[in-house]
Scaffold this active site. Structure first.
Site, PDB file in Angstrom:
ATOM      1  N   GLU A   3      41.271  10.503 -57.496  1.00 44.75           N
ATOM      2  CA  GLU A   3      42.609  10.233 -57.982  1.00 44.75           C
ATOM      3  C   GLU A   3      42.553   9.023 -58.908  1.00 44.75           C
ATOM      4  O   GLU A   3      41.466   8.546 -59.245  1.00 44.75           O
ATOM      5  CB  GLU A   3      43.570  10.025 -56.806  1.00 44.75           C
ATOM      6  CG  GLU A   3      43.648  11.247 -55.884  1.00 44.75           C
ATOM      7  CD  GLU A   3      44.720  11.122 -54.803  1.00 44.75           C
ATOM      8  OE1 GLU A   3      45.750  10.465 -55.052  1.00 44.75           O
ATOM      9  OE2 GLU A   3      44.531  11.683 -53.707  1.00 44.75           O
ATOM     10  N   HIS A  93      23.131  17.747 -58.622  1.00 45.57           N
ATOM     11  CA  HIS A  93      24.451  17.963 -59.214  1.00 45.57           C
ATOM     12  C   HIS A  93      24.672  17.131 -60.469  1.00 45.57           C
ATOM     13  O   HIS A  93      25.815  17.001 -60.921  1.00 45.57           O
ATOM     14  CB  HIS A  93      25.534  17.681 -58.175  1.00 45.57           C
ATOM     15  CG  HIS A  93      25.384  18.495 -56.926  1.00 45.57           C
ATOM     16  ND1 HIS A  93      25.305  19.873 -56.936  1.00 45.57           N
ATOM     17  CD2 HIS A  93      25.283  18.119 -55.619  1.00 45.57           C
ATOM     18  CE1 HIS A  93      25.167  20.317 -55.692  1.00 45.57           C
ATOM     19  NE2 HIS A  93      25.153  19.276 -54.879  1.00 45.57           N
ATOM     20  N   ARG A 112      31.088  20.834 -57.458  1.00 49.33           N
ATOM     21  CA  ARG A 112      31.833  22.096 -57.514  1.00 49.33           C
ATOM     22  C   ARG A 112      32.170  22.557 -58.936  1.00 49.33           C
ATOM     23  O   ARG A 112      32.572  23.701 -59.113  1.00 49.33           O
ATOM     24  CB  ARG A 112      33.112  21.973 -56.676  1.00 49.33           C
ATOM     25  CG  ARG A 112      32.825  21.744 -55.191  1.00 49.33           C
ATOM     26  CD  ARG A 112      34.092  21.715 -54.368  1.00 49.33           C
ATOM     27  NE  ARG A 112      34.796  22.993 -54.410  1.00 49.33           N
ATOM     28  CZ  ARG A 112      35.975  23.211 -53.821  1.00 49.33           C
ATOM     29  NH1 ARG A 112      36.570  22.225 -53.157  1.00 49.33           N
ATOM     30  NH2 ARG A 112      36.553  24.392 -53.906  1.00 49.33           N
ATOM     31  N   ARG A 152      64.246  15.960 -61.580  1.00 46.00           N
ATOM     32  CA  ARG A 152      63.454  16.968 -60.873  1.00 46.00           C
ATOM     33  C   ARG A 152      64.246  17.550 -59.716  1.00 46.00           C
ATOM     34  O   ARG A 152      64.837  16.814 -58.916  1.00 46.00           O
ATOM     35  CB  ARG A 152      62.150  16.350 -60.324  1.00 46.00           C
ATOM     36  CG  ARG A 152      61.258  15.760 -61.373  1.00 46.00           C
ATOM     37  CD  ARG A 152      60.691  16.799 -62.307  1.00 46.00           C
ATOM     38  NE  ARG A 152      59.802  17.721 -61.615  1.00 46.00           N
ATOM     39  CZ  ARG A 152      59.097  18.660 -62.205  1.00 46.00           C
ATOM     40  NH1 ARG A 152      59.201  18.838 -63.510  1.00 46.00           N
ATOM     41  NH2 ARG A 152      58.298  19.446 -61.520  1.00 46.00           N
ATOM     42  N   ARG A 250      49.385  22.177 -50.522  1.00 47.23           N
ATOM     43  CA  ARG A 250      48.671  20.944 -50.194  1.00 47.23           C
ATOM     44  C   ARG A 250      48.952  20.526 -48.756  1.00 47.23           C
ATOM     45  O   ARG A 250      50.095  20.570 -48.299  1.00 47.23           O
ATOM     46  CB  ARG A 250      49.100  19.800 -51.132  1.00 47.23           C
ATOM     47  CG  ARG A 250      48.804  20.048 -52.606  1.00 47.23           C
ATOM     48  CD  ARG A 250      49.504  18.988 -53.446  1.00 47.23           C
ATOM     49  NE  ARG A 250      49.286  19.174 -54.865  1.00 47.23           N
ATOM     50  CZ  ARG A 250      48.350  18.547 -55.568  1.00 47.23           C
ATOM     51  NH1 ARG A 250      47.548  17.696 -54.954  1.00 47.23           N
ATOM     52  NH2 ARG A 250      48.219  18.755 -56.855  1.00 47.23           N
TER      53      ARG A 250
END
Length: 263
Positions: A3, A93, A112, A152, A250
């Site tokens: 994040e 990776h 990923r 919103r 989530r």
């Protein structure tokens, strides 16, 4: 998932490792992380150029090369940026390696491969890539924040994690901020009183400041994030049993005692 605090940490890695250094070689070990450009195009655009001071917007990292192209990096669920030397063992990776002057090597590492790297040749391409991003959560003013929430109609947590509304907040940060502000995640964003919006903004800024200093959303005992993965999570503030639910797919954790308001 990385994040805003994690990506701000990656920005600091990029700045300390690469700013002012010439890109000697670009090795693409996995083309699956490239978007809109191939290995040869990436090499031709970058080799011989010099990284300048990077920027971050939300969860995006912008690696500039002065008056040359910009590499935009997004870290998806498992990405990270690592600084080392060209002789360091390559990890499974490590997807793209930037060998730099001065014996440095910058690596985009991602298990990923859900996001990756984009190449923007000028500022207009950078702007197009970020055109659907809202204001950065660290830079947004109180007035912009309150206006965005007031318009919103959906749930409050959904609004906070919508990158087109506010760039940078993810699941962990949203739960932590709402818990600190005493607001339930299923509250209607547009129904909040002005005092609630202002309190939410204040706690968002404080939470981000502490998390950026830690380089992540820290699982401290005094934080909600320090208990959300416990088998029977207990609120570190009041001792109540935390609740788990799902919102927009989530996993969401909240305290019914400390966050009493809602729909």
């Amino acid at each position: 998932m990385p994040e805003l605090p994690d990506v701000e940490g990656f920005r600091k890695v990029l700045a300390s490792c690469a700013t002012g250094r010439v890109i000697r070689r670009v090795d693409v070990r996995d083309t699956g992380v490239l978007h809109g450009v191939g290995p040869r195009g990436l090499r031709d655009a970058l080799e011989g150029r010099r990284f300048t001071e990077p920027e971050r917007h939300g969860k995006w990292l912008l690696a500039h090369t002065g008056d040359g192209p910009t590499v935009l990096l997004h870290f998806g669920m498992t990405g990270r940026l690592v600084c080392g030397g060209p002789d360091d063992a390559v990890q499974a990776h490590d997807r793209v390696l930037f060998t730099l002057s001065g014996g440095r090597q910058l690596r985009y590492r991602d298990q990923r491969k859900l996001q990756g790297l984009w190449l923007a040749h000028d500022d207009s391409e950078v702007a197009r890539r970020l055109e659907h991003q809202g204001p950065d959560a660290m830079a947004v003013s109180r007035e912009e924040f309150e206006t965005a929430l007031a318009t919103r109609r959906g749930h409050l947590k959904t609004a906070l994690t919508d990158q087109s509304v506010l760039a940078g907040l993810g699941n962990l940060l949203a739960d932590e901020i709402l818990w600190r502000a005493g607001l339930r995640p299923d509250s209607r964003a547009s129904d909040l009183a002005q005092a609630d919006r202002r309190r939410l903004y204040t706690h968002m800024r404080r939470t981000l400041r502490d998390a950026v200093a830690a380089g992540c959303v820290p699982p401290r005992d005094s934080w909600l994030t320090g208990h959300r993965d416990d088998p029977d999570p207990i609120c570190p503030r009041c001792g109540s049993h935390l609740r788990r639910s799902r919102m927009a797919g989530r996993g969401t954790v909240w305290c019914p005692q400390c966050q009493p308001n809602g729909s």
